[in-house]
Scaffold this active site. Structure first.
Site, PDB file in Angstrom:
ATOM      1  N   ARG A 154      -3.034  -2.192  -3.108  1.00 41.56           N
ATOM      2  CA  ARG A 154      -4.225  -1.371  -2.867  1.00 41.56           C
ATOM      3  C   ARG A 154      -4.216  -0.188  -3.818  1.00 41.56           C
ATOM      4  O   ARG A 154      -3.230   0.542  -3.917  1.00 41.56           O
ATOM      5  CB  ARG A 154      -4.251  -0.862  -1.427  1.00 41.56           C
ATOM      6  CG  ARG A 154      -5.438   0.050  -1.131  1.00 41.56           C
ATOM      7  CD  ARG A 154      -5.427   0.484   0.316  1.00 41.56           C
ATOM      8  NE  ARG A 154      -6.581   1.326   0.629  1.00 41.56           N
ATOM      9  CZ  ARG A 154      -6.497   2.609   0.970  1.00 41.56           C
ATOM     10  NH1 ARG A 154      -5.321   3.194   1.052  1.00 41.56           N
ATOM     11  NH2 ARG A 154      -7.581   3.304   1.253  1.00 41.56           N
ATOM     12  N   HIS A 159     -13.154   3.063   0.909  1.00 41.00           N
ATOM     13  CA  HIS A 159     -13.036   2.146   2.047  1.00 41.00           C
ATOM     14  C   HIS A 159     -13.660   0.786   1.732  1.00 41.00           C
ATOM     15  O   HIS A 159     -13.995   0.025   2.645  1.00 41.00           O
ATOM     16  CB  HIS A 159     -13.684   2.720   3.321  1.00 41.00           C
ATOM     17  CG  HIS A 159     -12.964   3.900   3.880  1.00 41.00           C
ATOM     18  ND1 HIS A 159     -13.610   4.932   4.522  1.00 41.00           N
ATOM     19  CD2 HIS A 159     -11.651   4.236   3.878  1.00 41.00           C
ATOM     20  CE1 HIS A 159     -12.732   5.837   4.906  1.00 41.00           C
ATOM     21  NE2 HIS A 159     -11.532   5.436   4.525  1.00 41.00           N
ATOM     22  N   GLU A 179      -7.442  -5.044   6.097  1.00 45.04           N
ATOM     23  CA  GLU A 179      -7.434  -4.764   4.666  1.00 45.04           C
ATOM     24  C   GLU A 179      -6.331  -5.523   3.940  1.00 45.04           C
ATOM     25  O   GLU A 179      -6.537  -6.011   2.823  1.00 45.04           O
ATOM     26  CB  GLU A 179      -7.273  -3.258   4.436  1.00 45.04           C
ATOM     27  CG  GLU A 179      -8.482  -2.443   4.873  1.00 45.04           C
ATOM     28  CD  GLU A 179      -8.226  -0.956   4.854  1.00 45.04           C
ATOM     29  OE1 GLU A 179      -8.727  -0.293   3.937  1.00 45.04           O
ATOM     30  OE2 GLU A 179      -7.517  -0.469   5.748  1.00 45.04           O
ATOM     31  N   ASN A 208       0.879  -1.184   0.000  1.00 42.70           N
ATOM     32  CA  ASN A 208       0.000   0.000   0.000  1.00 42.70           C
ATOM     33  C   ASN A 208       0.909   1.223   0.000  1.00 42.70           C
ATOM     34  O   ASN A 208       1.474   1.588   1.020  1.00 42.70           O
ATOM     35  CB  ASN A 208      -0.912  -0.024   1.226  1.00 42.70           C
ATOM     36  CG  ASN A 208      -1.839   1.184   1.286  1.00 42.70           C
ATOM     37  OD1 ASN A 208      -1.869   2.010   0.384  1.00 42.70           O
ATOM     38  ND2 ASN A 208      -2.598   1.290   2.362  1.00 42.70           N
ATOM     39  N   ARG A 262     -10.705  16.560   6.671  1.00 42.59           N
ATOM     40  CA  ARG A 262     -11.682  16.845   5.618  1.00 42.59           C
ATOM     41  C   ARG A 262     -13.009  17.239   6.262  1.00 42.59           C
ATOM     42  O   ARG A 262     -13.419  16.642   7.257  1.00 42.59           O
ATOM     43  CB  ARG A 262     -11.897  15.623   4.724  1.00 42.59           C
ATOM     44  CG  ARG A 262     -10.659  15.121   4.029  1.00 42.59           C
ATOM     45  CD  ARG A 262     -10.958  13.864   3.230  1.00 42.59           C
ATOM     46  NE  ARG A 262      -9.726  13.163   2.875  1.00 42.59           N
ATOM     47  CZ  ARG A 262      -9.588  11.847   2.849  1.00 42.59           C
ATOM     48  NH1 ARG A 262     -10.616  11.071   3.157  1.00 42.59           N
ATOM     49  NH2 ARG A 262      -8.443  11.299   2.521  1.00 42.59           N
TER      50      ARG A 262
END
Length: 397
Positions: A83, A171, A378, A13, A232
């Protein structure tokens, strides 16, 4: 006779400033998992015996170091999973990377400029050094089942048809893993399972899952939409963005929206733990907490309605979701009118986090709905997808 190296799967990743990797056996047992910071920064979780020998200036050096570690562990890398945040409209499932698909992925940089270019830099670096199959696994893929009523924006049709502007969601790798582990804990088949998954970390999203498939999710065309996050703002009146643009250029405005908003803008902290620790001392931390929890509840409640109240469980995953009992209790109190609750003792159990196991934290004596905590996995999900696709291709050939 020399001992034959065991087969392994490498998961990568690559971000803007670091590369995370996890080396698995073919039985998907993790051997080494660490994070390299580019340019000689801190190397997180790296075993002590390798610290002096790694070079980490860029993705190429990081992968070279990872390959050396695999050899020292007597592992031959037979597949690599990567990923990739945004798959656009063309990539709706894991994909074996080719030169042609790399060119296609480069065309998607504008959809996720803070993620995809760096994801691809890692793929290219690994592609040059490892001759095994490389599998791209997309965060957007799980959400391709979202129906039109939920993924089309009410803007002129040409933007959807010509520019691909629609809700993609993110996600997805994490949510897919959470759904799988929730089904195991609930003892139900995915096609008979409805859950609401709250992935809460530095990036945050809530997803409604019906029959094991994504029905709706809070993130949209980009990861800017939806919940308030570490840096954010989440949902924001476009008029505010127009006002920001009247004071600065588009690139600076984009940076503000991605890096200077959210919890950080309200509290001054990006780390949620610092906000939690200062709740009673800092009114800005208290306000950030209340705004964050309120927005999570709004999305959970709206998805409860979207699922017509037929919800098997609320599922928490991600760094904040897994590690903040106080936030889970606060959300449960706010959503008690819908039947959600937590068992105070189980919710506070720190051993649960150390066991790294999916856990039912609901108080079934006083509520009809289950609340689960599922540790994010993940990297293992990416490894599983890579192995499954490579094996399928080998059988077809």
């Amino acid at each position: 006779m020399a001992k034959r190296a065991a087969a392994g799967i490498l998961v990568i990743n690559t971000g803007s400033s670091s590369l995370k990797f996890n080396l698995f056996t073919e039985r998907l047992t993790s051997i080494i998992s660490a994070e390299f910071s580019f340019g000689g920064g801190p190397q997180h979780k790296l075993p002590e015996k390798y610290r002096a020998s790694v070079s980490t200036a860029n993705p190429t050096q990081c992968i070279e170091s990872t390959i050396r570690m695999a050899r020292e562990e007597d592992i031959e890398i037979c597949a690599t999973g990567h990923r990739v945040v945004h798959g656009g409209s063309n990539f709706s499932s894991p994909h074996i990377v080719t030169q042609e698909s790399l060119a296609q992925l480069e065309q998607l940089h504008h959809l996720a400029p803070l993620h995809n270019p760096f994801n691809l830099a890692g793929i290219k670096a690994a592609f040059r050094q490892l001759s095994c199959p490389h599998v791209a696994v997309f965060d957007t893929a799980f959400h391709r089942t979202i129906p039109q009523r939920n993924h089309v924006y009410p803007i002129p049709k040409r933007f959807y048809e010509e520019d691909g502007i629609r809700k993609y969601g993110f996600h997805g790798i994490s949510v897919k893993c959470a759904v799988k582990r929730s089904c195991e804990l609930l003892g139900k088949q995915p096609e008979r399972t409805n859950v609401i998954v709250a992935h809460l970390g530095s990036g945050c999203s809530v997803t409604a899952v019906k029959g094991g498939q994504s029905l709706d999710t809070s993130m949209g065309f980009t990861p800017l939409e939806g919940l308030m996050m570490a840096t954010r703002a989440g949902d924001l009146d476009p008029g505010v963005i127009r006002h920001i643009l009247s004071h600065t250029d588009p690139d600076r405005a984009f940076h503000i929206l991605n890096q200077e908003c959210g919890l950080y803008a309200v509290s001054g902290y990006k780390d949620f733990l610092r906000i939690e620790q200062n709740l009673d001392k800092d009114r800005n931390c208290r306000l950030a907490w209340e705004m964050f929890a309120s927005r999570i509840c709004k999305y959970i409640a709206s998805y409860f309605v979207e699922l017509e109240g037929k919800v098997d469980a609320l599922v928490y995953t991600g760094g904040i979701g897994e590690n903040s009992p106080m936030l889970r209790a606060d959300i449960a109190a706010k959503l008690s009118c819908l039947g959600f609750n937590v068992n105070e003792i189980i919710n506070e159990d720190t051993k649960m986090r150390r066991r790294n196991a999916a856990t039912d934290i609901s108080d079934q004596k006083h509520g009809k709905l289950r609340t689960l905590v599922v540790p994010a996995a993940e990297e293992r999900t990416i490894a599983e997808a890579a192995v499954r696709l490579v094996n399928r291709k080998q059988r077809e050939n």
